[in-house]
Design a protein around this motif. Sequence first.
Motif, short mmCIF file in Angstrom:
data_model
loop_
_atom_site.label_atom_id
_atom_site.label_comp_id
_atom_site.label_asym_id
_atom_site.label_seq_id
_atom_site.Cartn_x
_atom_site.Cartn_y
_atom_site.Cartn_z
N ARG A 130 0.84 -1.13 0.36
CA ARG A 130 -0.09 0.67 -0.15
C ARG A 130 0.68 1.55 0.16
NH1 ARG A 130 -3.30 -1.63 5.26
NH2 ARG A 130 -1.98 -2.73 5.04
N LEU A 131 0.50 1.86 -0.64
CA LEU A 131 1.39 3.46 -1.04
C LEU A 131 0.78 4.07 -0.04
CD1 LEU A 131 1.73 2.97 -5.08
CD2 LEU A 131 3.61 2.91 -3.08
N SER A 132 1.20 5.76 -0.10
CA SER A 132 1.30 6.37 0.53
C SER A 132 -0.54 7.07 0.39
CB SER A 132 2.03 7.53 1.36
OG SER A 132 1.75 8.24 0.11
N TYR A 184 2.25 5.38 6.76
CA TYR A 184 3.04 4.42 7.68
C TYR A 184 2.76 4.10 9.00
CZ TYR A 184 6.82 3.99 10.43
OH TYR A 184 8.12 3.36 12.05
N PRO A 185 2.88 2.71 9.25
CA PRO A 185 3.80 1.85 8.55
C PRO A 185 3.17 0.45 7.15
CG PRO A 185 2.83 0.84 10.73
CD PRO A 185 2.15 2.47 10.06
N ALA A 186 2.18 0.58 6.76
CA ALA A 186 1.25 0.29 6.27
C ALA A 186 1.72 -0.81 5.74
CB ALA A 186 -0.27 0.71 5.36
N ALA A 187 2.61 -0.14 4.68
CA ALA A 187 3.62 -0.86 3.49
C ALA A 187 4.59 -1.73 4.24
CB ALA A 187 4.35 0.91 3.20
N VAL A 188 4.70 -1.26 5.33
CA VAL A 188 6.27 -2.80 5.91
C VAL A 188 5.37 -3.16 6.73
CG1 VAL A 188 7.66 -2.23 7.79
CG2 VAL A 188 7.22 -0.40 6.96
N GLN A 189 4.49 -3.83 7.07
CA GLN A 189 3.44 -4.39 7.70
C GLN A 189 3.33 -5.60 6.32
OE1 GLN A 189 0.26 -1.75 9.34
NE2 GLN A 189 1.21 -1.79 11.24
N ASP A 190 2.90 -4.76 5.19
CA ASP A 190 2.34 -5.26 4.31
C ASP A 190 3.29 -6.77 3.25
OD1 ASP A 190 -0.15 -4.37 4.01
OD2 ASP A 190 0.43 -2.55 2.16
N PRO A 231 8.82 14.07 14.66
CA PRO A 231 10.07 13.48 14.23
C PRO A 231 10.42 12.29 15.34
CG PRO A 231 9.65 15.13 16.57
CD PRO A 231 8.92 15.38 15.81
N ASP A 232 9.91 11.65 16.06
CA ASP A 232 9.33 10.33 16.11
C ASP A 232 9.27 9.24 15.27
OD1 ASP A 232 6.46 11.53 16.26
OD2 ASP A 232 6.10 9.73 17.32
N LEU A 233 8.12 9.97 14.31
CA LEU A 233 7.38 8.12 12.69
C LEU A 233 9.14 8.72 12.64
CD1 LEU A 233 3.93 9.33 12.31
CD2 LEU A 233 5.23 6.98 13.42
N TRP A 234 9.54 10.02 11.84
CA TRP A 234 10.76 9.69 11.33
C TRP A 234 11.91 9.31 11.81
CZ3 TRP A 234 11.01 13.04 6.71
CH2 TRP A 234 9.77 13.56 6.21
N GLN A 235 12.19 8.83 12.63
CA GLN A 235 12.92 8.04 13.41
C GLN A 235 12.72 6.79 13.25
OE1 GLN A 235 16.58 9.83 14.06
NE2 GLN A 235 16.15 11.77 14.81
#
Length: 334
Positions: free
Chosen positions: A138-140, A145-151, A251-255
């Motif tokens: 799944r694209l944005s 995020y974090p759907a792509a990682v989960q997929d 910034p927490d998500l980006w890190q």
Amino acid sequence: MRFSLSFPGRRGWLVGSFVGLLSWPALAQQPAPAPRDTSFTTHSAYVKARKQHPTITVARPAAPKTIRTAPNLPYCTLEGGRALRLDVFYPKARRKQTFPAVLIVHGGGWRSGDRSQHVPLAQQLAARGYVAVTAEYRLSTEAPYPAAVQDLKTALRWLRAHARTYQVDTSKVAIWGFSAGGQLATLVGTTAGDPLFEAGACYRSRSSRVQAIVDADGTLAFIHPESGEGDDRKGPSAATLWFGASKTERPDLWQQAAPLNHVSAQTPPVLFINSGVARMHAGRDDMRRQLDALGIYSEVQSFPEAPHPFPLFNPWFEPTVEYTVAFLRRVFGQ
């Protein structure tokens, strides 16, 4: 490394590539699950790159006769009936023989791109003795995020669940990604067992762990002196659209999404294949220092003269395949 190559006229290969693309079942039959951003395609990347590299051609070698293809397979059906799909390319071989596997992740700024862009790579890997899988995620435009990682972790679990069908050696599974796909591949590979990324009900009894990572020009860190991600001066950047917030807002998500921040003793060996665009591999040297300190093998192969989308084009396609195969053979002991 130098390459001296000659190619047919541009018009001939463009027509041939377009016809071949339309005839491939995974593309001809799959409906678009959401409004697509088509800003990054192989053709658009070619048009841009040839301004500085006029002799390049799109890499579309003939499909090897030694492989089989299982296209357009659903690997997980999400709530609402949305089916995520993948394509499998695997060697023709005796039924009792097994092969290492490679999950291939396309790029496109977490927003664009398509798994079909790496069909040639998958075919060539299959011809060299690998089960190669090109998976959508799944694209944005559809899910942040974090759907792509989960997929992608779900795709890995699917691969292990179907190991007997496609003759996969489940102890030898790699993930390969380009650009945003490289960032995703490396994040997947460095977060084995992290519950944040192990979402969904599909094949939860299977492992999403990988034993090798290949990162082709994917950033390793978002908030980093070398990173160019998150420039919103002319509008929301690709990363901002993916995270749903700028790096100053969250910034927490980006890190959290930076593979550099997840290196551990469980991280598998990593191959970095890079263009001459330094910002596309931000954090690489810091990550290699961490891997060295943990005794984990890594290597870098570079094309200093190459544009960012080098894996899609000749003359860089074939050496990219060879670097990948040499690394996997070293890691998997083939």
